[in-house]
Design a protein around this motif. Structure first.
Motif, PDB file in Angstrom:
ATOM      1  N   HIS A 128      10.755 -64.514  17.597  1.00 50.01           N
ATOM      2  CA  HIS A 128      11.861 -65.526  17.252  1.00 50.01           C
ATOM      3  C   HIS A 128      12.199 -66.445  18.186  1.00 50.01           C
ATOM      4  O   HIS A 128      12.025 -66.086  19.012  1.00 50.01           O
ATOM      5  N   LEU A 129      12.591 -67.440  17.928  1.00 55.26           N
ATOM      6  CA  LEU A 129      12.819 -68.725  18.783  1.00 55.26           C
ATOM      7  C   LEU A 129      14.081 -68.423  19.432  1.00 55.26           C
ATOM      8  O   LEU A 129      14.192 -68.833  20.768  1.00 55.26           O
ATOM      9  N   SER A 130      15.345 -67.620  19.016  1.00 57.07           N
ATOM     10  CA  SER A 130      16.310 -67.295  19.716  1.00 57.07           C
ATOM     11  C   SER A 130      15.878 -66.393  20.847  1.00 57.07           C
ATOM     12  O   SER A 130      16.777 -66.328  21.774  1.00 57.07           O
ATOM     13  N   THR A 171       3.703 -73.320  23.095  1.00 58.91           N
ATOM     14  CA  THR A 171       4.319 -71.952  22.636  1.00 58.91           C
ATOM     15  C   THR A 171       5.482 -72.183  21.870  1.00 58.91           C
ATOM     16  O   THR A 171       5.291 -71.214  20.897  1.00 58.91           O
ATOM     17  N   VAL A 172       6.281 -73.301  21.661  1.00 59.48           N
ATOM     18  CA  VAL A 172       7.169 -73.210  20.865  1.00 59.48           C
ATOM     19  C   VAL A 172       6.618 -73.360  19.318  1.00 59.48           C
ATOM     20  O   VAL A 172       7.020 -72.826  18.390  1.00 59.48           O
ATOM     21  N   ARG A 186       5.524 -71.067  13.956  1.00 60.66           N
ATOM     22  CA  ARG A 186       4.535 -70.709  13.295  1.00 60.66           C
ATOM     23  C   ARG A 186       4.410 -69.238  12.869  1.00 60.66           C
ATOM     24  O   ARG A 186       4.613 -68.850  11.598  1.00 60.66           O
ATOM     25  N   SER A 187       4.587 -68.504  14.078  1.00 58.78           N
ATOM     26  CA  SER A 187       4.682 -66.873  13.642  1.00 58.78           C
ATOM     27  C   SER A 187       5.993 -66.493  12.877  1.00 58.78           C
ATOM     28  O   SER A 187       6.113 -65.671  12.183  1.00 58.78           O
ATOM     29  N   GLU A 228       6.381 -64.590   9.406  1.00 54.92           N
ATOM     30  CA  GLU A 228       7.021 -63.589   9.563  1.00 54.92           C
ATOM     31  C   GLU A 228       8.035 -63.671   8.351  1.00 54.92           C
ATOM     32  O   GLU A 228       8.093 -62.667   7.513  1.00 54.92           O
ATOM     33  N   ARG A 229       8.773 -64.730   8.284  1.00 51.89           N
ATOM     34  CA  ARG A 229       9.613 -65.105   7.340  1.00 51.89           C
ATOM     35  C   ARG A 229       9.164 -65.236   6.058  1.00 51.89           C
ATOM     36  O   ARG A 229       9.859 -64.503   4.887  1.00 51.89           O
ATOM     37  N   THR A 230       8.068 -65.787   5.758  1.00 51.98           N
ATOM     38  CA  THR A 230       7.523 -65.883   4.521  1.00 51.98           C
ATOM     39  C   THR A 230       6.924 -64.418   3.878  1.00 51.98           C
ATOM     40  O   THR A 230       7.063 -64.227   2.620  1.00 51.98           O
TER      41      THR A 230
END
Length: 873
Positions: free
Chosen positions: A55-57, A195-196, A201-202, A206-208
């Motif tokens: 997660h970006l957070s 990296t971002v 994309r990851s 994951e959300r998909t």
């Protein structure tokens, strides 16, 4: 420690002083290696973040921590530019002085700050606090928020496109960012974008996956629910099928029938206790043909009260009653208190549904459970309500099956009796069919025959004539001719003797014509007093003329109608069927034209159609078109001729009339174009034209002698009250007094329709119009007009004047009329005075007024554009 001699190439030992001199260099080299190692570790950590952080957070705090390992990064933020929204999103923001609460700002608002500059230029930005004024003025940005002591910002790029900015800043004057820090910071920024993107994309993947998993789970739940519903539906269908089969196959014991219904119902709903209640014939008691209960063996018939069964009967709908609802039903008086207490004591849950047959409630099916373990729901109620309809139908079918068996026995006997009745009815029906056929034949006959004379009508005649035309086109030597017959005085007979006499007259005419033709010729009545004959297979035209002559002779003989002897006559037009005809209407048109020519030439004869008649008809049609055009453009010549006093030559009034001088046709006689107007229905328009022109002349003339104008008016204007009113309105609207208008009516017109116009004549007289009877003596029964009609003047026909003075008989007639005029208060006008001898003869007998070329010629009146405009308006 040794070193290599540059001259000899031999390794030599270093001295202590030399070693001490090398220490700073070695220390610097060591720091450089350590820094490189930290950078390498930071890059490795950033690379590992792409696979460990989902997660970006979590990504941005980790990047913050990595950058803080090799430089002061207490104040750090990352911002990205969203091109679709034209906004700058602060993905991560940590600042000891500025608490960032806005995560997104419009790009337009931020373009003048540090972040906007980096995004726009794609360049690094490093400055100290004391450089802010000069630097910001130079690069065209302004300070936003608290200014740090030192700031270092680098762009985040994807390829050549700047997508964001990464900034560190310090508020500590002791902290300084070096060029090496900027180099490391820029180097790290290149790897952060990658990296971002990987984490994004990851995260998206994951959300998909989570969303798809959720959807699949929901679909699976729906499928499971649908499977259960289908199983329920299949069970319900099976139960309904069994109920239907049970009603069809079970014979004998009804209790067994009800018991099996209970078993089927128990498979659908928990139904340990079930009963069926029905109203007796009086509708005041309940009977229980089936009762199965774990706590009671039987139940007795009872009167209607306030029980659960009666609740369903009163409301006419299925009911669910449980302990929670019992109290409210008891309080409202819907349920007996004793019953309510019993339900509460046993914790009874009860379901009941009406048994409806043919729209009427005949009973109730109910199930119940005791205790708190089995409670019915609304779904159970709906299911029972659905099944109850089929149970009611099954019970009714069962009941009707017995009734049908009894009925079949009765029916056999009734069929036998009915068969005998049908045999008798069949004989009656055959008779009715024969009568119906006769009626149909009569209807066909009536559709093709005239109801009065029983002759073929127009439709049948046209059909036969079409066949004759087709035959003529196939074989030119086949001879056919059409005789178009028009009767004289039919309207007079109808008007004087009545329609009954007119009908007798037409029937007699049809018989006389029928005796004049052959058996295979066709006689038909088109309507009114028009008859047509189709002659078939004659040798030459002389045969046709002979038939026409016989018809004219037969009709000229007297008719006895209502005890009176009446005379008539016939005018016949003959048209031979030629190969060039294409339709029956064409032949009838030409025969009609020939008949009209026969009437014009003196009635009582026949005329054979030829091409010249067609040409005359076309000429008349052309003249009609030109007449209409001339009336629209007001191109008539206008003339007046005075009626003078024979003693002093003073004018009594002037007669106004039109002359038509056509550019191509030349001068057209007044009688001719008035005849065209009559045939084409323009008589009323032409008369109105003359009247309006006469009113315009009276209104505009300065001639004192021309104070009254006479207009020749067709008798047609007097046949309808609305036309008389229209004449009076035209005079009044023109602003001319009716006393200045004179109407001259032709005696021949009066002869044809005299009985209808007396009220109209009197109305014109009351309006103030002067009335003249023109051409007196040219018709029949002229003296009757002198006594019956309020004419102001009688104009003697010019043919009587023409014979003076040689005809003493006509002179005596004029004297007699003058003598009558003294008693009936009208004056006599002599028309057509062309010689002095005529004038002298009239003066000698005391004739007061006259008209003619000798005493006054016609005067042409100029027509101005203003006059035409006034008329058109």
């Amino acid at each position: 420690m040794s070193k290599k001699n540059e001259v000899t190439g031999v390794d030599e030992e270093l001295t202590v002083e030399e070693l001490r001199a090398l220490i700073p260099q070695l220390q610097q080299l060591t720091d450089k290696y350590k820094r490189a190692e930290r950078i390498q570790k930071a890059l490795l950590d950033i690379s590992e973040l792409a696979s460990t952080v989902s997660h970006l957070s979590n990504l941005y705090p980790a990047i913050h921590e990595i950058i803080g390992d090799f430089m002061n990064a207490d104040n750090f933020y990352v911002a990205f530019y969203d091109k679709s929204e034209d906004t700058i999103n602060f993905a991560y923001f940590v600042d000891e002085y500025d608490e960032q609460t806005v995560k997104q700002v419009p790009a337009e608002k931020a373009k003048g700050g540090v972040t906007g500059y980096i995004l726009k230029s794609g360049n690094n930005l490093v400055f100290r606090k004391n450089e802010v004024d000069s630097l910001f003025a130079k690069i065209g940005i302004k300070a936003m928020g608290e200014m740090p002591e030192h700031l270092m910002g680098v762009p985040l790029k994807r390829g050549k496109q700047t997508i964001g900015a990464m900034v560190v800043q310090t508020y500590d004057p002791k902290v300084v960012y070096t060029p090496e820090d900027l180099e490391v910071f820029s180097f790290v920024s290149q790897h952060i974008v990658t990296t971002v993107d990987r984490v994004k994309r990851s995260e998206l993947t994951e959300r998909t996956i989570r969303e798809r998993t959720r959807q699949l789970r929901e679909i699976n739940d729906d499928l499971q629910e649908e499977i259960l519903e289908r199983q329920k539906v299949e069970s319900l269908q099976q139960a309904l099928f069994e109920i239907s089969e049970l009603a069809a196959n079970l014979e004998g014991d009804m209790n067994a029938f009800y018991s099996q219904l209970h078993d089927i119902l128990a498979r659908l709903i928990s139904a340990p206790n079930c009963y069926i209640a029905k109203l007796d014939e009086s509708g005041k008691r309940l009977e229980f043909p089936y009762f199965s209960d774990t706590k009671s063996d039987s139940v007795e018939s009872r009167r209607l009260g306030l029980g659960l069964t009666e609740l369903v009967l009163r409301k006419g709908q299925a009911e669910l009653v449980n302990p929670a609802r019992v109290l409210s039903l008891a309080e409202t008086g819907e349920l007996d208190v004793t019953t309510a207490q019993d339900i509460l004591k046993k914790s009874t849950t009860w379901l009941g549904s009406p048994l409806v047959v043919d729209g009427e409630i005949e009973g109730v099916i109910a199930i119940q459970s005791y205790g708190t373990q089995a409670n019915y729901s609304n779904k159970d109620l709906e299911l029972l309500k659905f099944v109850s309809h089929h149970i009611a139908s099954a019970m009714e079918r069962k009941k009707r099956t017995k009734a049908i068996q009894k009925y079949n026995q009765e029916l056999e006997e009734r069929v036998k009796n009915r068969t005998e009745e049908l045999d008798n009815a069949n004989q009656v029906l055959k008779k009715q069919i024969e009568e119906r056929k006769e009626i149909e034949l009569k209807l066909i006959h009536d559709a093709h025959h005239d109801s009065l004379t029983d002759l073929p009508n127009r439709a049948m005649f046209n059909s036969r004539l079409e066949l004759a035309i087709a035959s003529k086109q196939r074989r030119a030597d086949n001879m056919y001719a059409v005789l178009f017959i028009d009767l004289d005085r039919f309207k007079l007979i109808n008007d004087t003797l009545g329609h009954h006499a007119g009908d007798e007259f037409l029937i007699e005419v049809s018989k006389r014509i029928a005796h004049c033709i052959r058996g295979h010729d066709l006689l038909a009545r088109l309507g009114g007093d028009e008859f047509v004959v189709l002659l078939d297979n004659f040798e030459d035209s002389a045969d046709v003329e002979e038939v026409a002559a016989r018809i004219i002779d037969a009709i000229s003989k007297p008719f006895s109608l209502d005890g009176k002897e009446m005379y008539s006559g016939a005018s016949i037009g003959i048209a031979h069927v030629q190969s060039h005809y294409r339709a029956a209407d064409e032949v009838l048109r030409d025969a009609d034209a020939a008949m009209y020519q026969a009437k014009t030439s003196g009635r009582g004869n026949y005329v054979m159609f030829d091409q010249s008649m067609r040409e005359r008809l076309l000429e008349e049609m052309e003249m009609e078109a030109e007449l209409r055009k001339t009336m629209r453009s007001s191109e008539f010549g206008q003339f007046v001729q005075p009626i003078l006093s024979l003693s002093d030559q003073t004018p009594l009034y002037h007669e106004f009339y039109l002359r038509w001088e056509h550019p191509q046709m030349g001068a057209i006689a007044r009688e001719q174009f008035r005849q065209v107007a009559e045939h084409s229905g323009l008589t009323l328009d032409l008369d109105m034209y003359q009247l309006k022109r006469a009113c315009e002349i009276l209104k505009s003339t300065q001639d004192e002698n021309m104070q009254k104008l006479a207009v020749n008016v067709s008798i047609t204007h007097l046949l309808q009250a609305s036309l008389v009113n229209k004449i009076i309105d035209v005079i009044e609207d023109s602003g001319v007094s009716p006393s200045k208008i004179v109407f001259e009516f032709d005696e021949n017109d009066l002869n044809r329709r005299s009985q209808f116009i007396l009220p109209a004549i009197k109305k014109l007289k009351r309006a103030g119009v002067t009335l003249v009877l023109d051409n007196f003596g040219s018709g029949l029964a002229s003296l009757s007009y002198l006594f019956s009609y309020p004419f102001d003047y009688i104009k003697i026909d010019h043919r009587f004047i023409k014979s003076l003075p040689r005809s003493q008989r006509n002179l005596k007639l004029i004297q007699s009329i003058m003598l009558i005029s003294e008693h009936l208060h009208f004056d006599v006008i002599a028309d057509g005075i062309t010689s002095q001898s005529q004038l002298d003869a009239l003066s000698n007998i005391g004739c007061r007024f006259g008209q003619g070329k000798l005493i006054a010629s016609s005067t042409y009146l100029e027509t101005t554009d203003q006059d035409l405009l006034a008329f058109s308006n």
